[in-house]
Design a protein around this motif. Structure first.
Motif, PDB file in Angstrom:
ATOM      1  N   ALA A  62      -2.943   6.599  -7.602  1.00  0.00           N
ATOM      2  CA  ALA A  62      -2.862   8.032  -7.292  1.00  0.00           C
ATOM      3  C   ALA A  62      -1.658   8.704  -7.921  1.00  0.00           C
ATOM      4  O   ALA A  62      -1.484   9.921  -7.768  1.00  0.00           O
ATOM      5  N   LEU A  63      -0.817   7.973  -8.637  1.00  0.00           N
ATOM      6  CA  LEU A  63       0.358   8.559  -9.282  1.00  0.00           C
ATOM      7  C   LEU A  63       0.347   8.341 -10.794  1.00  0.00           C
ATOM      8  O   LEU A  63       0.546   9.266 -11.566  1.00  0.00           O
ATOM      9  N   GLY A  64       0.148   7.112 -11.224  1.00  0.00           N
ATOM     10  CA  GLY A  64       0.168   6.795 -12.637  1.00  0.00           C
ATOM     11  C   GLY A  64      -1.164   7.029 -13.307  1.00  0.00           C
ATOM     12  O   GLY A  64      -2.118   7.546 -12.698  1.00  0.00           O
ATOM     13  N   PRO A  65      -1.283   6.632 -14.549  1.00  0.00           N
ATOM     14  CA  PRO A  65      -2.556   6.800 -15.279  1.00  0.00           C
ATOM     15  C   PRO A  65      -3.617   5.825 -14.777  1.00  0.00           C
ATOM     16  O   PRO A  65      -3.305   4.756 -14.240  1.00  0.00           O
ATOM     17  N   MET A  66      -4.856   6.203 -14.974  1.00  0.00           N
ATOM     18  CA  MET A  66      -5.978   5.368 -14.565  1.00  0.00           C
ATOM     19  C   MET A  66      -6.286   4.350 -15.653  1.00  0.00           C
ATOM     20  O   MET A  66      -6.272   4.669 -16.834  1.00  0.00           O
ATOM     21  N   LYS A  67      -6.581   3.117 -15.245  1.00  0.00           N
ATOM     22  CA  LYS A  67      -6.870   2.040 -16.178  1.00  0.00           C
ATOM     23  C   LYS A  67      -8.251   1.487 -15.877  1.00  0.00           C
ATOM     24  O   LYS A  67      -8.536   1.071 -14.756  1.00  0.00           O
TER      25      LYS A  67
END
Length: 319
Positions: A62-67
């Motif tokens: 919910a904070l960083g980029p989606m992988k």
């Protein structure tokens, strides 16, 4: 002489155009009236479902980029023993809360529909009150009743029985939560059954009474068959609600000090909540939500198949 002829030929076309435009305006007005529902459903219903399915294939906090991880999230939750414990707990508590609830609600509806009950309107309001009461408030009250030194254990010990660890025991937690669910939704189901009872013509009961049928026979051969659609509807709604059980176990186990992650009372929705908002694994939480959606659809289809067979929706042989 040519001008009147031209006017005569153009007037039907103008009338047709005005008629089409009037139909178009009426259709546009109708679509505008129903558009708020579809707009709100697309924003708050369809989009979250599609985004959850999309998110289930990604790793995200919910904070960083989606992988993108493919089916890795589904593999993680299906190999997690806690997930299967939450699935079994959901089914067990759903069965313990739904089956007695439907039976008791049916008898309450029969009692409310009885002509011998002089205060039936007051009792209808009283039985429906739990459904409009705050779930958190209900759970807090039941947490006190089912505590180690609560009223339920006091009644058990006063009658010579052993106390039950309702807030920590494997079956004690399930009994307490199922009792809360049953108490909350019993009045709602009773009102639905009551509407079904009032839709049955009284002439049928009068004719059966003339033929010598007693109350038990009327219940078995008249009331229950004619209430079959209502029974199936209540069962379907109760089953869907049981699969979405969250507030009761979360508040109850939190108030008892054992925590909502205890395996005795964890459900699929509490497992989903812990994965997303406590562990920060939104991908596995989304995968859990997708599996819960599939389970809900399967149980709904099973209920529809049973209802179609019980309802006798078959071609049959023509005489």
């Amino acid at each position: 002489m040519a001008e009147p002829a031209a006017a005569a030929t153009t007037s039907p076309n103008m009338a047709k155009r005005s008629l089409l435009s009037e139909r178009g305006r009426s259709r546009l007005t109708a679509y505008l009236f129903i558009s708020p529902f579809f707009i709100l459903f697309a924003i708050f219903g369809l989009y979250p479902i599609l985004f959850t399915i999309y998110l289930s294939f990604y790793k995200w906090d919910a904070l960083g980029p989606m992988k993108y991880v493919g089916f890795r999230n589904y593999e993680l939750i299906t190999t997690d023993p806690t997930f299967w414990i939450s699935f079994s707990n959901t089914l067990i508590m759903g069965l313990m809360g739904t089956l007695p609830q439907v039976i008791v609600a049916l008898f309450v509806a029969v009692m409310l529909n009885s002509a011998l009950n002089k205060y039936k309107n007051i009792f209808r309001i009283l039985y429906f009150m739990p459904n409009i009461t705050s779930i958190v408030a209900v759970t807090l009250v039941f947490s006190t009743m089912f505590g180690n030194n609560g009223m339920i254990n006091w009644l058990l010990t006063s009658t010579g029985l052993d106390s039950v660890p309702f807030n920590s025991g494997w079956w004690g937690v399930k009994i307490a939560i199922s009792t809360m669910v049953m108490w909350r939704w019993m009045g709602y189901n009773a009102i639905i059954f009551l509407s079904g009872l009032q839709s049955i013509p009284t002439d049928i009961y009068e004719a059966s009474r003339i033929d010598g049928a007693n109350r038990r026979q009327q219940m078995l051969f008249i009331t229950l068959p004619l209430l079959r659609p209502f029974i199936l509807f209540v069962t379907l709604v109760s089953t869907i609600g049981a699969l979405q059980l969250f507030t009761e176990p979360y508040v109850f186990l939190g108030q008892s000090g054992t925590g909502s992650t205890r395996q005795e009372g964890v459900t699929m929705v509490t497992y989903l909540y812990n994965e997303a908002f406590k562990n920060g694994f939104f991908g596995t939480a989304a995968a859990t939500a997708v599996l819960l959606l599939i389970a809900t659809i399967l149980f709904s289809l099973l209920n529809m198949i049973i209802s179609s067979r019980m309802g006798g929706e078959s071609g049959g042989k023509k005489a």
